[in-house]
Design a protein around this motif. Sequence first.
Motif, PDB file in Angstrom:
ATOM      1  N   ILE A 213       0.866  -1.205  -0.069  1.00  0.00           N
ATOM      2  CA  ILE A 213      -0.093  -0.083  -0.068  1.00  0.00           C
ATOM      3  C   ILE A 213       0.953   1.163   0.259  1.00  0.00           C
ATOM      4  O   ILE A 213       0.325   2.294  -0.566  1.00  0.00           O
ATOM      5  CB  ILE A 213      -0.974  -0.188   1.204  1.00  0.00           C
ATOM      6  CG1 ILE A 213      -2.117   1.268   1.110  1.00  0.00           C
ATOM      7  CG2 ILE A 213      -0.301   0.056   2.538  1.00  0.00           C
ATOM      8  CD1 ILE A 213      -2.876   0.986  -0.149  1.00  0.00           C
ATOM      9  N   LEU A 214       1.905   1.169   0.656  1.00  0.00           N
ATOM     10  CA  LEU A 214       2.921   2.329   0.538  1.00  0.00           C
ATOM     11  C   LEU A 214       3.603   2.576  -0.738  1.00  0.00           C
ATOM     12  O   LEU A 214       3.779   3.660  -1.374  1.00  0.00           O
ATOM     13  CB  LEU A 214       4.045   2.130   1.632  1.00  0.00           C
ATOM     14  CG  LEU A 214       3.662   2.542   3.239  1.00  0.00           C
ATOM     15  CD1 LEU A 214       4.700   2.512   4.040  1.00  0.00           C
ATOM     16  CD2 LEU A 214       3.000   4.018   2.979  1.00  0.00           C
ATOM     17  N   ALA A 215       3.895   1.188  -1.426  1.00  0.00           N
ATOM     18  CA  ALA A 215       4.373   1.524  -2.719  1.00  0.00           C
ATOM     19  C   ALA A 215       3.469   2.080  -3.835  1.00  0.00           C
ATOM     20  O   ALA A 215       3.791   3.241  -4.588  1.00  0.00           O
ATOM     21  CB  ALA A 215       4.789   0.134  -3.245  1.00  0.00           C
ATOM     22  N   VAL A 216       2.315   1.599  -3.805  1.00  0.00           N
ATOM     23  CA  VAL A 216       1.261   2.174  -4.685  1.00  0.00           C
ATOM     24  C   VAL A 216       1.161   3.808  -4.133  1.00  0.00           C
ATOM     25  O   VAL A 216       0.688   4.591  -5.135  1.00  0.00           O
ATOM     26  CB  VAL A 216      -0.014   1.516  -4.655  1.00  0.00           C
ATOM     27  CG1 VAL A 216       0.422   0.425  -5.349  1.00  0.00           C
ATOM     28  CG2 VAL A 216      -0.740   1.358  -3.195  1.00  0.00           C
ATOM     29  N   SER A 217       1.085   4.152  -2.861  1.00  0.00           N
ATOM     30  CA  SER A 217       0.932   5.543  -2.412  1.00  0.00           C
ATOM     31  C   SER A 217       1.774   6.223  -2.977  1.00  0.00           C
ATOM     32  O   SER A 217       1.641   7.367  -3.664  1.00  0.00           O
ATOM     33  CB  SER A 217       0.888   5.658  -1.031  1.00  0.00           C
ATOM     34  OG  SER A 217      -0.395   4.974  -0.452  1.00  0.00           O
ATOM     35  N   PHE A 218       3.308   5.869  -2.694  1.00  0.00           N
ATOM     36  CA  PHE A 218       4.236   6.715  -3.461  1.00  0.00           C
ATOM     37  C   PHE A 218       4.151   6.768  -4.814  1.00  0.00           C
ATOM     38  O   PHE A 218       4.477   7.836  -5.401  1.00  0.00           O
ATOM     39  CB  PHE A 218       5.534   5.859  -3.020  1.00  0.00           C
ATOM     40  CG  PHE A 218       6.021   6.372  -1.645  1.00  0.00           C
ATOM     41  CD1 PHE A 218       6.047   7.558  -1.182  1.00  0.00           C
ATOM     42  CD2 PHE A 218       6.437   5.092  -0.574  1.00  0.00           C
ATOM     43  CE1 PHE A 218       6.246   7.851   0.197  1.00  0.00           C
ATOM     44  CE2 PHE A 218       6.675   5.467   0.571  1.00  0.00           C
ATOM     45  CZ  PHE A 218       6.617   6.748   0.922  1.00  0.00           C
ATOM     46  N   ALA A 219       3.853   5.717  -5.813  1.00  0.00           N
ATOM     47  CA  ALA A 219       3.437   6.067  -7.073  1.00  0.00           C
ATOM     48  C   ALA A 219       2.570   6.981  -7.411  1.00  0.00           C
ATOM     49  O   ALA A 219       2.760   7.716  -8.240  1.00  0.00           O
ATOM     50  CB  ALA A 219       3.172   4.498  -7.666  1.00  0.00           C
ATOM     51  N   ASN A 220       1.358   7.084  -6.405  1.00  0.00           N
ATOM     52  CA  ASN A 220       0.540   7.998  -6.791  1.00  0.00           C
ATOM     53  C   ASN A 220       0.911   9.540  -6.417  1.00  0.00           C
ATOM     54  O   ASN A 220       0.751  10.524  -7.088  1.00  0.00           O
ATOM     55  CB  ASN A 220      -0.986   7.710  -5.863  1.00  0.00           C
ATOM     56  CG  ASN A 220      -1.742   8.469  -6.172  1.00  0.00           C
ATOM     57  OD1 ASN A 220      -2.129   8.668  -7.576  1.00  0.00           O
ATOM     58  ND2 ASN A 220      -2.694   9.320  -5.579  1.00  0.00           N
ATOM     59  N   VAL A 221       1.887   9.708  -5.434  1.00  0.00           N
ATOM     60  CA  VAL A 221       2.755  10.818  -5.267  1.00  0.00           C
ATOM     61  C   VAL A 221       3.421  11.318  -6.229  1.00  0.00           C
ATOM     62  O   VAL A 221       3.243  12.318  -7.032  1.00  0.00           O
ATOM     63  CB  VAL A 221       3.354  10.758  -4.127  1.00  0.00           C
ATOM     64  CG1 VAL A 221       4.354  11.859  -3.815  1.00  0.00           C
ATOM     65  CG2 VAL A 221       2.856  10.449  -2.951  1.00  0.00           C
ATOM     66  N   TRP A 222       4.172  10.537  -6.950  1.00  0.00           N
ATOM     67  CA  TRP A 222       5.122  10.613  -8.089  1.00  0.00           C
ATOM     68  C   TRP A 222       4.259  11.201  -9.391  1.00  0.00           C
ATOM     69  O   TRP A 222       4.634  11.924  -9.984  1.00  0.00           O
ATOM     70  CB  TRP A 222       5.757   9.282  -8.516  1.00  0.00           C
ATOM     71  CG  TRP A 222       6.841   9.394  -9.556  1.00  0.00           C
ATOM     72  CD1 TRP A 222       7.988   9.785  -9.396  1.00  0.00           C
ATOM     73  CD2 TRP A 222       6.573   9.017 -10.871  1.00  0.00           C
ATOM     74  NE1 TRP A 222       8.731   9.679 -10.524  1.00  0.00           N
ATOM     75  CE2 TRP A 222       7.944   9.458 -11.630  1.00  0.00           C
ATOM     76  CE3 TRP A 222       5.441   8.725 -11.646  1.00  0.00           C
ATOM     77  CZ2 TRP A 222       8.054   9.268 -12.945  1.00  0.00           C
ATOM     78  CZ3 TRP A 222       5.871   8.392 -13.162  1.00  0.00           C
ATOM     79  CH2 TRP A 222       6.901   8.611 -13.649  1.00  0.00           C
TER      80      TRP A 222
END
Lengths: 274, 316
Positions: free
Chosen positions: B183-192
């Motif tokens: 969930i953190l990986a996809v969150s960071f992806a969304n931030v990017w």
Amino acid sequence: MKRATRVRLASDAALAVVAAAFLLPLLWLVLSSLDAEADLRVRLPSSPTTENFQAVLTDEITFTPMLNSLLLCGSATLLTVACAALAAYPLSRYRSRFSRPYLLTILFTTCLPITAIMVPVYGLFVQVNLVDTMYGTSLFLATSQLPFSIWLMKNFMDGVPTVLEEAAWTDGASMLQTLTRIVLPLMGPGMTVVMIYTFIQLWGNFFVPFMLLLSPDQLPASVSIFTFFGNYGSVIYGQLAAFSILYSTPVLLLYILISRRLGGGFALGGAVKG
Amino acid sequence: MSTVSTASGPVSKGGPAVPAGGGKGDDGRGVRKARPLRWLPLAPATVLLLLFLAGPIGYCVWIAFTNTQLTGSSTSDFVGLDNFRRAFADDNFRNAVWLTLVFTFVSSIVGQNTIGLALAGLMRTASRPVRTATGAVVIAAWVLPEIVAAFLLYAFFRREGTLNAILDWLHLPSQNWLFTLPILAVSFANVWRGTAFSMLIYSAALSEIPKEITEAAEVDGANGVRRLWFITLPMIRRSIGTNLMLNTLSTLSVFGLIWAMTRGGPGNRSQTLPVFMYDQAFLKSLIGYGTAVALLLLLVGALFSIVYVRLLKVEV
């Protein structure tokens, strides 16, 4: 060292760190596309080659999906812009009891999560036999962008002075003539923004065609890239990167086109701040 | 500042614009005799919106109260609130709600919003080449199609990906991010992917703060933190509200990014509401149940939209 210089250097350093973090994934994209033995890490290709591009430039992988994307998004964009221009005219020029509620509804609709209605849309499309048809998908794509296009178009149209129109009316021009011969030419840049913005949004849309189109020969690039390369088992990463670049180039170019053309604060981001 | 202040482009949130000029108090308009025919040009757009937007929403409300399934051809009975009762008793649904909250909070409220504001602020004091280059990179991440962004971040977070290569190089422990912290990986992806939007909004907002005010505060001896807290933030509070609202709305409906990166997995550990909805409706063929979840998502979205429309206080 002067204080201003210190502040500038500190800002530069901080920005450079963030930029580097944002750059790494992009770097992977470019470097891998030129590397025949690309894996998931960023590294310089030992011998740069265009092999990956040659491998994906086939009918099946590139040309058919890109053409589908173009047909799908192009027709939807034209439909959206035409409907939005027509709708914006009375909303911008006439006052009536219901124009305010209408516009507020439009504004409200721009924010609704389209993702959430895809399940019922699929259900409806199955019942009226529109599922897996290009025109059905195109109609839905057009509608999904319509609220924002109407809103933008109305605001651009508000900026066009009415003096010339009044002259045309006096000369007996019809509303459609006034719109197409006088108002729309005067808001050329605004129209271009609406058109390109709509196209960029649709070109990148994955979920809608993913749900509504089934046959492989009709899939646009956004979905085909997922189905071709989405099974992570035996991906040739170099080719995936090459195709991603080919697929992304049109929207990058279009974005540069409108960002150059507009300049200044007159644009979506500036206008949206409320 | 040229690349940045040209804030047009794919606003992933479909944010509406406030009238740039005109449109208000234009008494000269609409003086002609009232004729219903002149509203005819509204017809094509209205028909499309009713057929393809209002129609599905109405259908959504109906289906959510039935037990429609993809497989059973004729079974479609009215079941009242069963789907909703079932949802609130369903561990997977509660998991999806929780993950959606985490995803929205981390990626939109903390990530995109704060980094966007920081970038916009730093750009005001940075030198021109650095500013231009940073703007170009961040905006490029935003303009790229969603599915390409998903592949890039997938490659970045994989066990054999770039992030672990960097961690190895720094002698920090590496791990399989998409498995341990999906969930953190996809969150960071969304931030990017989404930070550029906030950056553009805040760049525009900051450029409108009069220089005299900041300078006056500086002369009075306010340091950077105090200036930010007492001058800058209050002056751009409306932009902050708008930006948070639009970020949240767009983050709520992210599907492609998560689906392409993790498919909601491993297990259901990155299954946010849109992914859960898709999974139930299509992979498990429970159209009724999936639609009930969709309806809840739609209601949350509608609630935020209303707040947003009120917040804008538009004059139309």
